[in-house]
Design a protein around this motif. Sequence first.
Motif, PDB file in Angstrom:
ATOM      1  N   GLY A 192       0.807  -1.216   0.000  1.00  0.00           N
ATOM      2  CA  GLY A 192       0.000   0.000   0.000  1.00  0.00           C
ATOM      3  C   GLY A 192       0.839   1.264   0.000  1.00  0.00           C
ATOM      4  O   GLY A 192       0.555   2.219  -0.730  1.00  0.00           O
ATOM      5  N   GLY A 193       1.890   1.283   0.819  1.00  0.00           N
ATOM      6  CA  GLY A 193       2.756   2.452   0.864  1.00  0.00           C
ATOM      7  C   GLY A 193       3.478   2.684  -0.450  1.00  0.00           C
ATOM      8  O   GLY A 193       3.640   3.828  -0.892  1.00  0.00           O
ATOM      9  N   LEU A 194       3.921   1.604  -1.098  1.00  0.00           N
ATOM     10  CA  LEU A 194       4.597   1.745  -2.386  1.00  0.00           C
ATOM     11  C   LEU A 194       3.653   2.284  -3.450  1.00  0.00           C
ATOM     12  O   LEU A 194       4.030   3.157  -4.254  1.00  0.00           O
ATOM     13  CB  LEU A 194       5.172   0.393  -2.830  1.00  0.00           C
ATOM     14  N   ILE A 195       2.418   1.769  -3.481  1.00  0.00           N
ATOM     15  CA  ILE A 195       1.446   2.274  -4.455  1.00  0.00           C
ATOM     16  C   ILE A 195       1.127   3.736  -4.181  1.00  0.00           C
ATOM     17  O   ILE A 195       1.001   4.553  -5.101  1.00  0.00           O
ATOM     18  CB  ILE A 195       0.164   1.419  -4.435  1.00  0.00           C
ATOM     19  N   GLU A 196       0.996   4.089  -2.901  1.00  0.00           N
ATOM     20  CA  GLU A 196       0.693   5.471  -2.519  1.00  0.00           C
ATOM     21  C   GLU A 196       1.784   6.429  -3.004  1.00  0.00           C
ATOM     22  O   GLU A 196       1.496   7.506  -3.518  1.00  0.00           O
ATOM     23  CB  GLU A 196       0.558   5.545  -0.996  1.00  0.00           C
ATOM     24  N   ARG A 197       3.046   6.036  -2.845  1.00  0.00           N
ATOM     25  CA  ARG A 197       4.156   6.932  -3.185  1.00  0.00           C
ATOM     26  C   ARG A 197       4.558   6.862  -4.658  1.00  0.00           C
ATOM     27  O   ARG A 197       4.910   7.874  -5.252  1.00  0.00           O
ATOM     28  CB  ARG A 197       5.371   6.605  -2.306  1.00  0.00           C
ATOM     29  N   HIS A 198       4.523   5.653  -5.242  1.00  0.00           N
ATOM     30  CA  HIS A 198       5.093   5.469  -6.574  1.00  0.00           C
ATOM     31  C   HIS A 198       4.090   5.034  -7.635  1.00  0.00           C
ATOM     32  O   HIS A 198       4.445   4.979  -8.822  1.00  0.00           O
ATOM     33  CB  HIS A 198       6.244   4.455  -6.523  1.00  0.00           C
ATOM     34  N   GLY A 199       2.872   4.683  -7.230  1.00  0.00           N
ATOM     35  CA  GLY A 199       1.873   4.270  -8.197  1.00  0.00           C
ATOM     36  C   GLY A 199       2.014   2.806  -8.588  1.00  0.00           C
ATOM     37  O   GLY A 199       3.031   2.162  -8.310  1.00  0.00           O
ATOM     38  N   PRO A 200       0.989   2.248  -9.260  1.00  0.00           N
ATOM     39  CA  PRO A 200       1.021   0.827  -9.609  1.00  0.00           C
ATOM     40  C   PRO A 200       2.110   0.450 -10.605  1.00  0.00           C
ATOM     41  O   PRO A 200       2.653  -0.651 -10.550  1.00  0.00           O
ATOM     42  CB  PRO A 200      -0.381   0.573 -10.186  1.00  0.00           C
ATOM     43  N   ARG A 201       2.446   1.359 -11.524  1.00  0.00           N
ATOM     44  CA  ARG A 201       3.422   1.019 -12.558  1.00  0.00           C
ATOM     45  C   ARG A 201       4.771   0.663 -11.954  1.00  0.00           C
ATOM     46  O   ARG A 201       5.308  -0.427 -12.197  1.00  0.00           O
ATOM     47  CB  ARG A 201       3.583   2.192 -13.536  1.00  0.00           C
ATOM     48  N   LEU A 202       5.332   1.561 -11.152  1.00  0.00           N
ATOM     49  CA  LEU A 202       6.655   1.304 -10.588  1.00  0.00           C
ATOM     50  C   LEU A 202       6.610   0.202  -9.536  1.00  0.00           C
ATOM     51  O   LEU A 202       7.572  -0.564  -9.390  1.00  0.00           O
ATOM     52  CB  LEU A 202       7.233   2.586  -9.994  1.00  0.00           C
ATOM     53  N   THR A 203       5.499   0.114  -8.792  1.00  0.00           N
ATOM     54  CA  THR A 203       5.402  -0.929  -7.780  1.00  0.00           C
ATOM     55  C   THR A 203       5.386  -2.314  -8.420  1.00  0.00           C
ATOM     56  O   THR A 203       6.023  -3.252  -7.939  1.00  0.00           O
ATOM     57  CB  THR A 203       4.142  -0.733  -6.922  1.00  0.00           C
ATOM     58  N   LEU A 204       4.664  -2.452  -9.528  1.00  0.00           N
ATOM     59  CA  LEU A 204       4.684  -3.718 -10.260  1.00  0.00           C
ATOM     60  C   LEU A 204       6.077  -4.010 -10.819  1.00  0.00           C
ATOM     61  O   LEU A 204       6.524  -5.161 -10.821  1.00  0.00           O
ATOM     62  CB  LEU A 204       3.662  -3.688 -11.391  1.00  0.00           C
ATOM     63  N   ALA A 205       6.761  -2.974 -11.280  1.00  0.00           N
ATOM     64  CA  ALA A 205       8.118  -3.171 -11.792  1.00  0.00           C
ATOM     65  C   ALA A 205       9.054  -3.640 -10.687  1.00  0.00           C
ATOM     66  O   ALA A 205       9.925  -4.497 -10.913  1.00  0.00           O
ATOM     67  CB  ALA A 205       8.633  -1.881 -12.421  1.00  0.00           C
ATOM     68  N   TYR A 251       0.523   0.097 -17.522  1.00  0.00           N
ATOM     69  CA  TYR A 251      -0.126   0.494 -16.274  1.00  0.00           C
ATOM     70  C   TYR A 251       0.070   1.979 -16.008  1.00  0.00           C
ATOM     71  O   TYR A 251       1.093   2.557 -16.393  1.00  0.00           O
ATOM     72  CB  TYR A 251       0.404  -0.339 -15.092  1.00  0.00           C
ATOM     73  N   PRO A 252      -0.884   2.617 -15.342  1.00  0.00           N
ATOM     74  CA  PRO A 252      -0.769   4.059 -15.081  1.00  0.00           C
ATOM     75  C   PRO A 252       0.310   4.358 -14.056  1.00  0.00           C
ATOM     76  O   PRO A 252       0.615   3.517 -13.193  1.00  0.00           O
ATOM     77  CB  PRO A 252      -2.154   4.427 -14.529  1.00  0.00           C
ATOM     78  N   ARG A 253       0.854   5.557 -14.152  1.00  0.00           N
ATOM     79  CA  ARG A 253       1.886   5.956 -13.196  1.00  0.00           C
ATOM     80  C   ARG A 253       1.300   6.130 -11.805  1.00  0.00           C
ATOM     81  O   ARG A 253       1.923   5.793 -10.810  1.00  0.00           O
ATOM     82  CB  ARG A 253       2.544   7.258 -13.657  1.00  0.00           C
ATOM     83  N   HIS A 254       0.092   6.665 -11.738  1.00  0.00           N
ATOM     84  CA  HIS A 254      -0.553   6.891 -10.447  1.00  0.00           C
ATOM     85  C   HIS A 254      -1.991   6.405 -10.504  1.00  0.00           C
ATOM     86  O   HIS A 254      -2.630   6.438 -11.558  1.00  0.00           O
ATOM     87  CB  HIS A 254      -0.536   8.377 -10.073  1.00  0.00           C
ATOM     88  N   ASP A 255      -2.504   5.964  -9.355  1.00  0.00           N
ATOM     89  CA  ASP A 255      -3.916   5.636  -9.261  1.00  0.00           C
ATOM     90  C   ASP A 255      -4.734   6.908  -9.375  1.00  0.00           C
ATOM     91  O   ASP A 255      -4.309   7.976  -8.923  1.00  0.00           O
ATOM     92  CB  ASP A 255      -4.224   4.979  -7.903  1.00  0.00           C
ATOM     93  N   ARG A 263      -8.245   5.391  -0.686  1.00  0.00           N
ATOM     94  CA  ARG A 263      -6.823   5.577  -0.435  1.00  0.00           C
ATOM     95  C   ARG A 263      -6.229   4.392   0.327  1.00  0.00           C
ATOM     96  O   ARG A 263      -5.051   4.075   0.174  1.00  0.00           O
ATOM     97  CB  ARG A 263      -6.601   6.863   0.362  1.00  0.00           C
ATOM     98  N   LEU A 264      -7.048   3.737   1.136  1.00  0.00           N
ATOM     99  CA  LEU A 264      -6.557   2.635   1.949  1.00  0.00           C
ATOM    100  C   LEU A 264      -6.744   1.263   1.298  1.00  0.00           C
ATOM    101  O   LEU A 264      -6.275   0.265   1.842  1.00  0.00           O
ATOM    102  CB  LEU A 264      -7.265   2.647   3.305  1.00  0.00           C
ATOM    103  N   VAL A 265      -7.428   1.207   0.154  1.00  0.00           N
ATOM    104  CA  VAL A 265      -7.716  -0.084  -0.477  1.00  0.00           C
ATOM    105  C   VAL A 265      -6.437  -0.869  -0.796  1.00  0.00           C
ATOM    106  O   VAL A 265      -6.338  -2.059  -0.461  1.00  0.00           O
ATOM    107  CB  VAL A 265      -8.596   0.096  -1.734  1.00  0.00           C
ATOM    108  N   PRO A 266      -5.421  -0.280  -1.451  1.00  0.00           N
ATOM    109  CA  PRO A 266      -4.217  -1.073  -1.749  1.00  0.00           C
ATOM    110  C   PRO A 266      -3.540  -1.620  -0.496  1.00  0.00           C
ATOM    111  O   PRO A 266      -3.084  -2.768  -0.487  1.00  0.00           O
ATOM    112  CB  PRO A 266      -3.314  -0.075  -2.488  1.00  0.00           C
ATOM    113  N   THR A 267      -3.465  -0.799   0.561  1.00  0.00           N
ATOM    114  CA  THR A 267      -2.849  -1.266   1.802  1.00  0.00           C
ATOM    115  C   THR A 267      -3.681  -2.387   2.416  1.00  0.00           C
ATOM    116  O   THR A 267      -3.132  -3.397   2.889  1.00  0.00           O
ATOM    117  CB  THR A 267      -2.715  -0.108   2.799  1.00  0.00           C
TER     118      THR A 267
END
Length: 416
Positions: free
Chosen positions: A66-79, A182-186, A355-359
Amino acid sequence: MTVARVPFRAPVVLAYTAFVLIGVSAGVGGVLLPAQIGDYGVDMATIGITFFTFSAGFMLSGATAGGLIERHGPRLTLAVGGGAFIAAALYTATRPPFWALLAVQIVAGYGGGLLESVLNAYLAKLPSATTLLNRLHAFFGVGALLGPLLAAWMLTALPWTAVWLVLALACVPLTIGFLLVYPRHDPPGDTAQAAPPGDQDAVPVAVPRGDGGAPAAELERTGLLTTVLRAPAVLLASVFLSVYVGLEVGVGNWGFSFLVTEHEEPDLVAGYIVSGYWLGLTAGRFLISPVATRLGLTATGMTYACLAGVTAASALIWAAPGGAVAGAGFVLLGFFLGPIFPTAMAVVPRLTSARLVPTAIGVLNGVSVIGGAALPWLAGAVAEGVGVWTLMPFALILALVQLAIWRLIETRMTPE
């Protein structure tokens, strides 16, 4: 409700493909164990330590997703997840020392767990999330069925390390795909509202719902993970999935012994029945959600129906007078178990804010491995001391516990 159409087919297809690979990587493990035991000269208990180190990495991914998605978005977190998996697989393919094999499983578990958490969270925010997530986890089942076949075929001519090399190479184009589609940010706000019937490509306009009742200042002070861990609905959902995974894995692990010992089935027939259990689980994820949608069932209603089916199938297997009835019960048990995990993921946006869904999904994903390790162990310990006949009463008790917890979860959901 005003909706905006966005092209999300490519990310969904890539998510399905990634889950096939995750399923393959899970499926090859059991086939590779004898070769690893022989190669390193260790016993079964010692090689089993890899299960715990992998689970540790998986739980860590759930806590940080969740913290990674919040700061970096799904694209970089998946990478990051894909990169960690590739690095771990490539190192494993070099046949490292045994202590390093144990350590690198933490990285493999972290990478695979991060991919699972992010893809679950991404699809949970799309319209028709319940159907999409059921298909996503069905493709995991496809990979889990293909994995043992792939590994067994490769081991006829190659060392076990070659299987991990193939997994690493297969993940490279996936990771490149994550960066491309994938998008850079949610998108900001809450996209968990349902789309109009039949509007499969519509993403609703964001409607902020508040971060689980926590003011923004408190959220910034305590952090995403701490806020999620204070949410009773998320904790209940975590326990629910922990019990679910314990039931699913427990029956899958000990079902063969149950059939051979209690029903005196030949090894080959018992193996076919257990395969039918896993096929039923995969089929349930493909089939039940679309049928439930046509019948007008909500996600919660479908889950109640599946839980009732799990309870009935467990009782059927326990009371079965012969192996044929028990075999049919195993297939039905897998079929009704199938949709429960992905549907629980799909309703997370109704348990907390966007905002809390990914975490929250990361926490659910990470905690589920506790039940997947502890409850099958408990089932085995009881079977050792009392008899393997206890497997189905054990499964029936877990099914009833799931029903009770689901009722508590439903009372904390926002309306569909």
